[in-house]
Design an enzyme around this catalytic site. Structure first.
Site, PDB file in Angstrom:
ATOM      1  N   THR A   1      -1.765   3.224   4.240  1.00 32.16           N
ATOM      2  CA  THR A   1      -1.030   4.488   4.202  1.00 32.16           C
ATOM      3  C   THR A   1      -0.203   4.637   5.472  1.00 32.16           C
ATOM      4  O   THR A   1      -0.708   4.422   6.573  1.00 32.16           O
ATOM      5  CB  THR A   1      -2.035   5.650   4.132  1.00 32.16           C
ATOM      6  OG1 THR A   1      -2.690   5.583   2.876  1.00 32.16           O
ATOM      7  CG2 THR A   1      -1.335   6.991   4.281  1.00 32.16           C
TER       8      THR A   1
ATOM      9  N   THR B   1       1.719   6.945   0.431  1.00 29.44           N
ATOM     10  CA  THR B   1       0.773   5.879   0.065  1.00 29.44           C
ATOM     11  C   THR B   1       0.819   5.605  -1.431  1.00 29.44           C
ATOM     12  O   THR B   1       1.229   6.469  -2.217  1.00 29.44           O
ATOM     13  CB  THR B   1      -0.672   6.308   0.439  1.00 29.44           C
ATOM     14  OG1 THR B   1      -1.536   5.177   0.345  1.00 29.44           O
ATOM     15  CG2 THR B   1      -1.202   7.411  -0.439  1.00 29.44           C
TER      16      THR B   1
ATOM     17  N   ARG C   1      -6.795   9.284  -9.914  1.00 29.17           N
ATOM     18  CA  ARG C   1      -7.375   9.534  -8.587  1.00 29.17           C
ATOM     19  C   ARG C   1      -6.277   9.865  -7.574  1.00 29.17           C
ATOM     20  O   ARG C   1      -5.235   9.237  -7.514  1.00 29.17           O
ATOM     21  CB  ARG C   1      -8.146   8.303  -8.133  1.00 29.17           C
ATOM     22  CG  ARG C   1      -8.855   8.432  -6.785  1.00 29.17           C
ATOM     23  CD  ARG C   1      -8.009   7.923  -5.647  1.00 29.17           C
ATOM     24  NE  ARG C   1      -8.723   7.949  -4.372  1.00 29.17           N
ATOM     25  CZ  ARG C   1      -8.168   7.693  -3.196  1.00 29.17           C
ATOM     26  NH1 ARG C   1      -6.889   7.398  -3.135  1.00 29.17           N
ATOM     27  NH2 ARG C   1      -8.867   7.733  -2.101  1.00 29.17           N
ATOM     28  N   VAL C   2      -6.529  10.891  -6.791  1.00 29.21           N
ATOM     29  CA  VAL C   2      -5.632  11.260  -5.694  1.00 29.21           C
ATOM     30  C   VAL C   2      -6.470  11.293  -4.421  1.00 29.21           C
ATOM     31  O   VAL C   2      -7.589  11.814  -4.437  1.00 29.21           O
ATOM     32  CB  VAL C   2      -4.974  12.633  -5.953  1.00 29.21           C
ATOM     33  CG1 VAL C   2      -4.191  13.110  -4.738  1.00 29.21           C
ATOM     34  CG2 VAL C   2      -4.068  12.576  -7.182  1.00 29.21           C
ATOM     35  N   GLY C   3      -5.951  10.751  -3.346  1.00 24.04           N
ATOM     36  CA  GLY C   3      -6.699  10.713  -2.089  1.00 24.04           C
ATOM     37  C   GLY C   3      -6.312  11.832  -1.145  1.00 24.04           C
ATOM     38  O   GLY C   3      -5.897  12.916  -1.558  1.00 24.04           O
ATOM     39  N   ASP C   4      -6.427  11.552   0.119  1.00 23.02           N
ATOM     40  CA  ASP C   4      -6.140  12.550   1.149  1.00 23.02           C
ATOM     41  C   ASP C   4      -4.659  12.666   1.476  1.00 23.02           C
ATOM     42  O   ASP C   4      -4.193  13.718   1.939  1.00 23.02           O
ATOM     43  CB  ASP C   4      -6.860  12.168   2.454  1.00 23.02           C
ATOM     44  CG  ASP C   4      -6.360  10.827   2.972  1.00 23.02           C
ATOM     45  OD1 ASP C   4      -6.461   9.833   2.230  1.00 23.02           O
ATOM     46  OD2 ASP C   4      -5.830  10.780   4.099  1.00 23.02           O
TER      47      ASP C   4
ATOM     48  N   GLY D   1      -9.792   8.029   1.576  1.00 26.27           N
ATOM     49  CA  GLY D   1      -9.314   9.402   1.454  1.00 26.27           C
ATOM     50  C   GLY D   1     -10.382  10.421   1.154  1.00 26.27           C
ATOM     51  O   GLY D   1     -10.315  11.563   1.618  1.00 26.27           O
TER      52      GLY D   1
ATOM     53  N   SER E   1       0.817  -1.223   0.000  1.00 24.34           N
ATOM     54  CA  SER E   1       0.000   0.000   0.000  1.00 24.34           C
ATOM     55  C   SER E   1       0.844   1.263   0.000  1.00 24.34           C
ATOM     56  O   SER E   1       0.296   2.371   0.060  1.00 24.34           O
ATOM     57  CB  SER E   1      -0.944  -0.009   1.209  1.00 24.34           C
ATOM     58  OG  SER E   1      -0.214  -0.279   2.367  1.00 24.34           O
TER      59      SER E   1
ATOM     60  N   THR F   1      -5.371   7.605   7.760  1.00 25.67           N
ATOM     61  CA  THR F   1      -5.344   6.471   6.840  1.00 25.67           C
ATOM     62  C   THR F   1      -6.782   6.068   6.563  1.00 25.67           C
ATOM     63  O   THR F   1      -7.664   6.347   7.368  1.00 25.67           O
ATOM     64  CB  THR F   1      -4.529   5.302   7.427  1.00 25.67           C
ATOM     65  OG1 THR F   1      -4.528   4.203   6.498  1.00 25.67           O
ATOM     66  CG2 THR F   1      -5.077   4.817   8.747  1.00 25.67           C
ATOM     67  N   GLY F   2      -6.997   5.431   5.438  1.00 27.71           N
ATOM     68  CA  GLY F   2      -8.350   4.972   5.112  1.00 27.71           C
ATOM     69  C   GLY F   2      -8.930   5.718   3.933  1.00 27.71           C
ATOM     70  O   GLY F   2      -8.198   6.309   3.132  1.00 27.71           O
TER      71      GLY F   2
HETATM   72  N1  ASP Z   1      -5.829   7.256   2.513  1.00 20.33           N
HETATM   73  C1  ASP Z   1      -5.388   6.579   1.317  1.00 20.33           C
HETATM   74  C2  ASP Z   1      -6.078   7.136   0.128  1.00 20.33           C
HETATM   75  O1  ASP Z   1      -7.255   7.420   0.200  1.00 20.33           O
HETATM   76  C3  ASP Z   1      -5.569   5.110   1.299  1.00 20.33           C
HETATM   77  C4  ASP Z   1      -5.509   4.337   2.566  1.00 20.33           C
HETATM   78  O2  ASP Z   1      -4.980   4.787   3.568  1.00 20.33           O
HETATM   79  O3  ASP Z   1      -6.038   3.224   2.575  1.00 20.33           O
HETATM   80  O4  ASP Z   1      -5.461   7.219  -0.898  1.00 20.33           O
END
Ligand code: ASP
Length: 329
Positions: A190, A208, A218-221, A244, A88, A241-242
């Site tokens: 992450t 991450t 796609r870009v997350g948080d 985003g 990840s 984490t999680g």
């Molecule tokens: N936070 C990350 C994202 O959304 C992914 C993750 O932590 O699972 O890209």
């Protein structure tokens, strides 16, 4: 579920790491006497999302030699970026739908400087490129080809980030190509890290490969300052984490730090930030979000939606993996 053997319940454990609090009293302007707990600060200290002992140990090595928090968090998260078994983060990360591994990372120092890279391919150490963006450019964020080109100019080697294992799994996924986020896909995700050095200065980093099989682009948080990471050297820091998208919608890490500023403990602040997501998202049971935070005194906390998220803390009091409290049981 072997990892559970290493886990400890959070909350009091974390508080227990701290030196004994000192009870003092002070007078407010209206002369009402109030009691305040003045916590003796615990430093240096490092905290990271998930059970990543190699990362926290590496950061601790830097801190215990008197190194600064910025060097510590960079060195710490680089361990996971280089570890191909961590699917990840960094090299070996799961690709997007098209089979491309794209990395997001950011870093923030005690002076409020920050740098980030998003949607960057072919470079393992995204966090170090983010640091170069912070230190060597007038910008905060570089994306895609521009970030990659900048990395080559700074001497980073071009590498294939897609390992055979990740490729095989992606080809398997493609047979159905059903996109649904998976909760706690493994015992790491992450990697967000926060550290306080012996001078009491705070820095943080977050890195991450994003959601597995995400849409191209796609870009997350994680690389978004305020969402995946935020540090205020007067107050503390937070990282996430999680899922985003939910973290970005609530500007999660900034929210956690602001709640600490208003007097919440790191634990309470993380809990409130998770509660905001739950309030806004009727489908919260289908997603995982976890926050960790630290305040200026070295008090730590974490909170998540589903059980299964843990975080590592390393200080002179020990090196522990702490199971985060969660909204759902
Ligand atoms: N936070 C990350 C994202 O959304 C992914 C993750 O932590 O699972 O890209």
């Amino acid at each position: 579920m072997q990892r559970r053997n290493f886990l400890k319940k959070s909350g009091l454990t974390t508080v227990g790491l701290l030196s004994a609090p000192v009870l003092t009293s002070c007078k407010t302007e209206d002369r009402k006497e109030v009691s305040t707990i003045v916590q003796a600060s615990l430093k240096p200290i490092v905290i990271a999302t998930w059970n990543v002992p190699n990362s926290t140990a590496k950061a601790w090595q830097v801190l215990e030699k008197g190194g600064n928090a910025l060097d510590a968090v960079e060195a710490g998260v680089k361990m996971e970026e280089a570890d191909v078994n961590n699917q990840s983060v960094g090299k070996g990360g799961r690709p997007d739908r098209d089979g491309n591994v794209t990395l997001d990372a950011c870093i923030m120092d005690s002076k409020g400087n920050c740098g980030a890279v998003v949607y960057m391919q072919n470079i393992t150490h995204a966090v170090s490129v983010a640091r170069k963006v912070m230190e060597d450019t007038p910008h905060v964020m570089l994306a895609g080809k521009g970030a990659e080109q900048f990395a080559y100019e700074k001497g980073f080697p071009k590498e294939n980030l897609l390992t055979e294992k990740s490729k095989t799994e992606w080809l398997e996924w493609k047979k159905e190509a059903k996109y649904a986020p998976v909760i706690n896909i493994e015992n790491h995700d992450t990697i967000g890290m926060l550290a306080i050095d012996e001078n009491g200065d705070i820095s943080g980093a977050c890195t991450t490969s994003g959601m597995a099989y995400k849409m191209a682009g796609r870009v997350g948080d994680s690389p978004v300052i305020g969402s995946g990471l935020f540090v205020d050297n007067e107050i503390g820091g937070a990282t996430a984490t999680g899922q985003g998208e939910e973290i970005v919608k609530t500007v999660g890490s900034f929210l956690v730090v602001e709640l600490i500023r208003q007097g919440r403990s790191p634990q309470e602040a993380c809990k409130e930030a998770v509660n905001r997501i739950i309030k806004n998202d009727p489908n919260y049971k289908d997603i995982q979000v976890g926050y960790i935070a630290i305040n200026k005194n070295g008090e730590t906390g974490g909170y998540c939606i589903h059980p299964g998220f843990s975080y590592r803390v390393y200080s002179e009091k020990g090196h522990d993996n702490i199971e985060s409290n969660s909204y759902l049981s």
